[in-house]
Design an enzyme around this catalytic site. Structure first.
Site: not given
Ligand code: FCB
Length: 452
Positions: A75, A119, A164, A294, A296, A360
Site C-alpha cells: 500500500r 495521504h 485518515e 489504521n 495503533y 496500518e
Molecule cells: C498514521 C498515518 C501514517 C503514519 C502512522 C504512524 O496516522 O497514516 O502515515 O504516520 O500514523
C-alpha cells in the site's frame, strides 16, 4: 499457531511524502508538507521530506526487499503534487511515470499494488485557495483521481480515496499540529465534510472508470473509559457513556456513517449543517468495497465537567482524554492489542455492508543497528500480539481481509520527523542503507505460514 483464512492479504504500507524524497525532481510541485516542514518549529529537528528514504530513486531495491519478505501487497500513496504540480489542470507525465514504473515493478514481483490517492500531501496551490476548507478542493480531487486512474487503471485493481480524513481535517485545520497548520476548529469541520465529498466524487469517478475495489481508510480506535481498557464489562456511568459516544462520533462514525449510510451521526448533524448542501450526502454515500482501519491504540476518555474543548475535537467540552497504564511505544502510545479485536468486531457488527482490512498497524521504538542486525523485540511482540488480535476478531465473525504493517521502512513521521522509527526495515539516514529488522524476518515467516 493461529492460521488465517485462505487468501488473507499480507503486506506493508507507506506514504509518498514519508519515503519518496526527490521533492524537487521531475516537475513535482510544492505540497503543504513541504511548506509546513520548512516552517521553523513545526517538525521535530527541523526535518523535512526533501530526501526522506530516497525511495523515488531506490524503488527497485525496495520492491526487491518486499519480495524477499514474501509480501503479497504493498500500500503506497500517489503524491498529488507530482501529478498536478499546480493542483489542477495539466497533468505532469514525469510525475505519473514514477508510479507507472513502480506498479510494473510490483506486478513483476507478484505484489498487489494498493494505491492511495490522498495521504495528506495537498498541492500548496490548492491550500493557497483555501485548502480543504474550500469546497472546490473536492472537485479538484475528483479530477486528479481521474488522471491517476487513466494512467494506472489498466493494472491497479485496489484503490483507496483517502487516508485518515480525521487527521487531515482535525490535526491539519483544528489544532494545527499537521500541515497546513491552521488552528480553526470550524474550518476543521468544513474540511472533514469536503474530504468526505472528495471521497464520494472520487469514488464515482473511479467506479465509472472501471475500478474493481474501492476503499476508504480511516484512523479508528475503540473509545473506552479508563476502566474499560482492561475490562470490557466494567460499568460505565451515564456521563461517561455520553463522553465516549461523543468522541466515537467524531473519530469513527463521522466518516463511516456518511460514506456507508448517507447521514452524519446525530451528535454531529448540527455541527455540519452550515456547510452541507442538498445532495452532498447522496454524493458521499457511494458504494465501496472495503473500509481500511489504521489502528495503533485505543482512545480513552471520561466525563470531566468544565474541561474546555480540545481544538482537535470540536464539541469535546466536558471530556477529558486519559492516559493508559501499562507499556507504551516510543510515541507514548499505549500497547493494547485487545483494542484491535474489539474494534474490528464492533465495526463488523455495525457496518456489515463492507469488508474490513487492517491498512496500518505497527509501532515506533528506539532501534539500534548492531553488527548489521536490529533486535527489535518490542516491535516484533507488538506485531505478533496485534496479529493475534486480528485472528481473534475473525474468529468472532469480523470480515477482515488482510493486514498491512506500518511501515515497510523507517520514514518521515510527520511532526515527529525522522526520530520515530516505525519500519520493519531500518533506514540509515546518512547512507540510505536498508537493514531488515528482526521484526521483518519474523513477519516474513508469518506471511509464508499464513499464521502467527
Ligand atoms: C498514521 C498515518 C501514517 C503514519 C502512522 C504512524 O496516522 O497514516 O502515515 O504516520 O500514523
Amino acid at each position: 499457531m493461529r492460521t488465517f483464512p485462505a487468501g488473507f492479504v499480507w503486506g506493508a504500507a507507506t506514504a509518498a511524502y514519508q519515503i519518496e524524497g526527490a521533492a524537487k525532481e521531475d516537475g513535482r510541485g510544492q505540497s503543504i508538507w513541504d511548506t509546513f516542514s520548512a516552517t521553523p518549529g513545526k517538525v521535530a529537528g527541523g526535518d523535512t521530506g526533501e530526501t526522506a528514504t530516497g525511495h523515488y530513486h531506490r524503488y527497485r531495491e525496495d520492491v526487491a526487499l518486499m519480495r524477499s519478505l514474501g509480501l503479497g501487497a504493498y500500500r503506497f500513496s500517489v503524491a498529488w503534487p507530482r501529478v498536478q504540480p499546480d493542483g489542477g489542470g495539466a497533468v505532469n507525465p514525469l510525475g505519473l511515470g514514477f508510479y507507472d514504473r513502480l506498479v510494473d515493478e510490483l506486478l513483476a514481483g507478484d505484489i498487489t499494488p494498493y494505491v492511495t490517492l490522498y495521504h495528506w500531501d495537498l498541492p500548496q496551490a490548492l491550500e493557497d485557495r483555501g485548502g480543504w476548507a474550500n469546497r472546490d478542493t473536492a472537485y479538484r480531487f475528483a479530477e486528479y483521481a481521474q488522471a491517476v486512474h487513466d494512467k494506472l487503471g489498466d493494472r491497479v485493481r485496489e484503490w483507496t480515496t483517502l487516508n485518515e480524513p480525521w487527521v487531515a481535517a482535525f490535526l491539519g485545520y483544528g489544532n494545527g499540529v499537521h500541515a497546513p497548520g491552521r488552528a480553526e476548529p470550524a474550518d476543521a469541520l468544513r474540511a472533514a465534510h469536503h474530504l468526505l465529498l472528495a471521497h464520494g466524487l472520487g469514488t464515482k469517478v473511479l467506479r465509472e472508470a472501471g475500478a474493481e475495489r474501492i476503499m476508504l481508510v480511516i484512523n479508528s480506535a475503540p473509545v473506552f473509559t479508563p476502566a474499560q481498557v482492561h475490562d470490557p464489562a466494567a460499568p460505565v456511568s451515564e456521563a461517561d457513556a455520553e463522553a465516549v459516544a461523543r468522541i466515537d462520533a467524531l473519530l469513527t462514525r463521522q466518516f463511516l456513517d456518511p460514506a456507508l449510510r448517507g447521514s452524519y451521526p446525530e451528535e454531529l448533524v448540527a455541527a455540519h449543517a452550515p456547510h452541507v448542501r442538498d445532495g452532498d450526502l447522496e454524493l458521499i454515500n457511494q458504494p465501496i468495497d472495503l473500509v481500511g482501519i489504521n489502528y495503533y491504540n485505543p482512545t480513552v476518555v471520561e466525563a470531566a465537567p468544565g474541561t474546555p474543548a480540545d481544538p482537535a475535537w470540536p464539541g469535546s467540552q466536558g471530556v477529558r482524554f486519559c492516559p493508559v497504564d501499562g507499556p507504551a511505544t516510543a510515541m507514548g502510545w499505549p500497547i493494547v492489542p485487545s483494542g484491535l479485536s474489539r474494534l474490528l468486531v464492533r465495526l463488523g457488527r455495525d457496518y456489515p455492508e463492507v469488508g474490513l482490512m487492517v491498512t496500518e498497524n505497527g509501532a515506533a521504538f528506539d532501534d539500534t543497528v548492531e553488527d548489521g542486525r536490529v533486535h527489535d523485540a518490542d516491535r516484533l511482540d507488538y506485531l505478533r500480539t496485534h496479529l493475534r488480535a486480528v485472528h481473534d476478531a475473525i474468529g468472532e465473525g469480523a470480515d477482515v481481509r488482510g493486514y498491512l504493517v506500518w511501515s515497510l521502512l523507517d520514514n518521515f513521521e510527520w511532526a515527529e520527523g525522522y526520530r520515530k522509527r516505525f519500519g520493519i526495515v531500518h533506514v540509515d539516514y546518512g547512507t540510505l542503507t536498508r537493514t531488515p529488522k528482526d521484526s521483518a524476518l519474523w513477519y516474513r515467516d508469518a506471511v509464508s505460514a499464513n499464521a502467527v
